[in-house]
Design an enzyme around this catalytic site. Structure first.
Site, PDB file in Angstrom:
ATOM      1  N   LYS A 124       0.855  -1.194   0.000  1.00 36.07           N
ATOM      2  CA  LYS A 124       0.000   0.000   0.000  1.00 36.07           C
ATOM      3  C   LYS A 124       0.881   1.230   0.000  1.00 36.07           C
ATOM      4  O   LYS A 124       1.859   1.301   0.750  1.00 36.07           O
ATOM      5  CB  LYS A 124      -0.867   0.007   1.270  1.00 36.07           C
ATOM      6  CG  LYS A 124      -1.891   1.125   1.291  1.00 36.07           C
ATOM      7  CD  LYS A 124      -3.093   0.754   0.454  1.00 36.07           C
ATOM      8  CE  LYS A 124      -4.101   1.895   0.360  1.00 36.07           C
ATOM      9  NZ  LYS A 124      -3.631   2.987  -0.512  1.00 36.07           N
ATOM     10  N   LYS A 180       5.120   1.992   9.084  1.00 40.17           N
ATOM     11  CA  LYS A 180       3.907   2.727   9.456  1.00 40.17           C
ATOM     12  C   LYS A 180       2.697   1.796   9.519  1.00 40.17           C
ATOM     13  O   LYS A 180       1.933   1.809  10.496  1.00 40.17           O
ATOM     14  CB  LYS A 180       3.660   3.857   8.450  1.00 40.17           C
ATOM     15  CG  LYS A 180       2.445   4.712   8.729  1.00 40.17           C
ATOM     16  CD  LYS A 180       2.160   5.687   7.581  1.00 40.17           C
ATOM     17  CE  LYS A 180       3.330   6.596   7.308  1.00 40.17           C
ATOM     18  NZ  LYS A 180       3.024   7.591   6.229  1.00 40.17           N
ATOM     19  N   LYS A 219       5.460   2.450  -2.740  1.00 42.97           N
ATOM     20  CA  LYS A 219       5.441   3.855  -3.158  1.00 42.97           C
ATOM     21  C   LYS A 219       5.712   3.893  -4.648  1.00 42.97           C
ATOM     22  O   LYS A 219       6.400   3.016  -5.199  1.00 42.97           O
ATOM     23  CB  LYS A 219       6.503   4.673  -2.412  1.00 42.97           C
ATOM     24  CG  LYS A 219       6.159   6.141  -2.303  1.00 42.97           C
ATOM     25  CD  LYS A 219       5.071   6.362  -1.265  1.00 42.97           C
ATOM     26  CE  LYS A 219       4.778   7.848  -1.078  1.00 42.97           C
ATOM     27  NZ  LYS A 219       3.797   8.043   0.005  1.00 42.97           N
ATOM     28  N   THR A 233      -5.328  12.578   6.751  1.00 42.12           N
ATOM     29  CA  THR A 233      -3.958  12.771   7.233  1.00 42.12           C
ATOM     30  C   THR A 233      -3.853  14.020   8.091  1.00 42.12           C
ATOM     31  O   THR A 233      -3.317  13.986   9.206  1.00 42.12           O
ATOM     32  CB  THR A 233      -2.970  12.851   6.054  1.00 42.12           C
ATOM     33  OG1 THR A 233      -3.169  11.736   5.189  1.00 42.12           O
ATOM     34  CG2 THR A 233      -1.543  12.842   6.567  1.00 42.12           C
ATOM     35  N   ASN A 283      -2.412  19.450   0.858  1.00 50.26           N
ATOM     36  CA  ASN A 283      -3.571  18.799   1.466  1.00 50.26           C
ATOM     37  C   ASN A 283      -3.366  18.540   2.955  1.00 50.26           C
ATOM     38  O   ASN A 283      -4.229  18.847   3.781  1.00 50.26           O
ATOM     39  CB  ASN A 283      -3.856  17.479   0.747  1.00 50.26           C
ATOM     40  CG  ASN A 283      -5.074  16.783   1.309  1.00 50.26           C
ATOM     41  OD1 ASN A 283      -6.163  17.336   1.354  1.00 50.26           O
ATOM     42  ND2 ASN A 283      -4.887  15.562   1.781  1.00 50.26           N
ATOM     43  N   SER A 291      -7.331   5.102   4.166  1.00 50.40           N
ATOM     44  CA  SER A 291      -7.202   4.387   2.892  1.00 50.40           C
ATOM     45  C   SER A 291      -7.568   2.911   3.077  1.00 50.40           C
ATOM     46  O   SER A 291      -8.227   2.309   2.225  1.00 50.40           O
ATOM     47  CB  SER A 291      -5.774   4.509   2.352  1.00 50.40           C
ATOM     48  OG  SER A 291      -5.584   5.712   1.656  1.00 50.40           O
TER      49      SER A 291
END
Length: 419
Positions: A71, A95, A107, A191, A222, A352
């Site tokens: 992810k 994480k 990523k 976030t 954001n 997510s």
């Protein structure tokens, strides 16, 4: 020898070395934990509006698939390279494990300035990137999300491109989509909300009165803008913000709502006010209760760490603090409470995950439920970090990363090495 290089990857390696030494991980087990499972490098040719053809280089790194699919976000930025993407994938693994999600880290990115593209060119590039990635991704293999330079619209193009090749709608292939295309309520804000929630928790625990508190936010995308808005709604006075174009400062406080409206209309803070402009190099060291670095990696080095005048350092960005700065912050932890990035900005991947689950089940939640579940998971991880840090008398980052690394290592050990 490794194909990965650059300061960001070297930083991830150094951080892992600290954790591996603390956990006494044998030398011959370390590379299996650290090195990514898979790296993909692609060429993305697109037609430009002027009739020419341009080729952009794209990347995707999948760190491990031991706990489930990988992810991670997809970044469109001129600075993107394979080493940076690999480091971000590694951090995402720790994480996800820290907050208890059934994911490995990933990523991706393209080396391009998205502001240099027209809307049509951006769509073409986004679709081409996903098209090239189709053999390597899937809803139970690798699930993409937005990151710097991408947004809900780019995720909708990713999802549509993948779905066209599958012959059916596959909403769960990406997260961070518009709600109208299978996204979840609360994902865009997740976030920044998580950053503000954890900062509030630390302030209350340290007897900092919210209505008398001040905050500085570096990076007004954001994450930074939502964190600033949430902090302001709590009663905290936001005295300074910045983005890649300029920095603004007013000791009596800025109107965050007005700033967000301006950025939505104009794309950046540039031109908002000449009177409020300040030197961007000084924004991190302004006196404040909460400092939120929410821009890019490696902005706080040892020199800046010595000059910090905040009480809470809430890392909204990935990797904003260098290992040398960590040595300073560890010495100053009685003055500055660090909320490390892999916890502080984990709200995005938590929600997510919720979006992925809702898409798989085709059963959607109300925003209040999304927020409640997000904060519950973040609070649980915070408690675990705090207990570990206190018990072993270690730095918060060490405690948080150790929990993540331990969980990944335990899963790999239990599953064994095949063949």
């Amino acid at each position: 020898m490794t194909v990965y290089s650059g300061p960001v990857f070297e930083m991830a390696v150094k951080q892992f070395g600290v954790i591996a030494d603390y956990l006494a991980i044998p030398k011959d087990d370390r590379d299996r934990l650290l090195m990514p499972k898979r790296a993909i490098v692609i060429s993305c040719p697109v037609h430009r509006d002027d009739g020419s053809t341009a080729v952009f280089e794209g990347y995707r790194v999948q760190h491990h698939l031991t706990l489930g699919p990988t992810k991670g976000g997809t970044r469109f930025a001129a600075s993107v390279d394979l080493g940076e993407v690999a480091a971000l994938a590694i951090w995402m693994s720790w994480k996800c494990a820290l907050v208890g999600l059934p994911y490995g880290g990933a990523k991706g990115g393209i080396g391009v300035d998205p502001l240099s593209l027209s809307a049509r060119e951006l769509e073409n590039l986004s679709r081409r990137y996903m098209q090239e990635m189709i053999p390597f991704v899937g809803s139970h293999v690798d699930v993409m999300a937005p990151d710097m330079g991408t947004n809900e619209q780019v995720m909708a193009w990713f999802m549509d491109t993948y779905s066209m090749y599958q012959g059916r709608t596959v909403t769960e292939i990406v997260t961070g989509k518009p709600v109208s295309a299978g996204g979840t309520l609360g994902r865009r804000e997740a976030t920044g909300r998580g950053v503000a929630h954890l900062a509030k928790r630390v302030m209350l625990e340290r007897a900092i009165t919210l209505n008398n508190a001040t905050a500085v936010v570096q990076g007004f995308g954001n994450v930074g803008s939502i964190a600033a808005a949430e902090l302001q709604a709590m009663g905290v006075t936001v005295i300074a913000v910045s983005d890649h174009t300029c920095a603004l400062h007013r000791a009596t406080g800025l109107d965050v709502t007005s700033l967000i409206r301006y950025v939505t209309e104009h794309g950046s803070l540039q031109g908002y006010s000449k009177e409020l402009m300040c030197d961007p190099s000084t924004i991190l060291t302004l006196p404040c209760d909460v400092l939120v670095p929410a821009a890019t990696e490696r902005v706080i080095d040892a020199t800046i760490a010595e000059k910090l005048q905040c009480k809470v350092l809430a890392e909204g960005a990935n990797g904003p603090t260098t290992p040398d700065a960590d040595l300073v912050l560890e010495r100053r932890q009685d003055e500055i409470f660090l909320i490390p990035d892999i916890l502080c900005n984990a709200g995005g991947v938590v929600v997510s995950y919720f979006e992925w689950v809702q898409d798989l089940q085709q059963l959607f939640w109300e925003e209040e439920e999304v927020m409640q579940r997000e904060y519950q998971i973040l609070d649980r991880a915070f408690d675990q970090m705090a207990v570990r840090a206190k018990r072993d008398k270690i730095f918060n980052r060490t405690a948080a990363m150790a929990i993540g690394v331990e969980r990944v290592r335990a899963a790999k050990t239990t599953r064994g090495l095949f063949p």
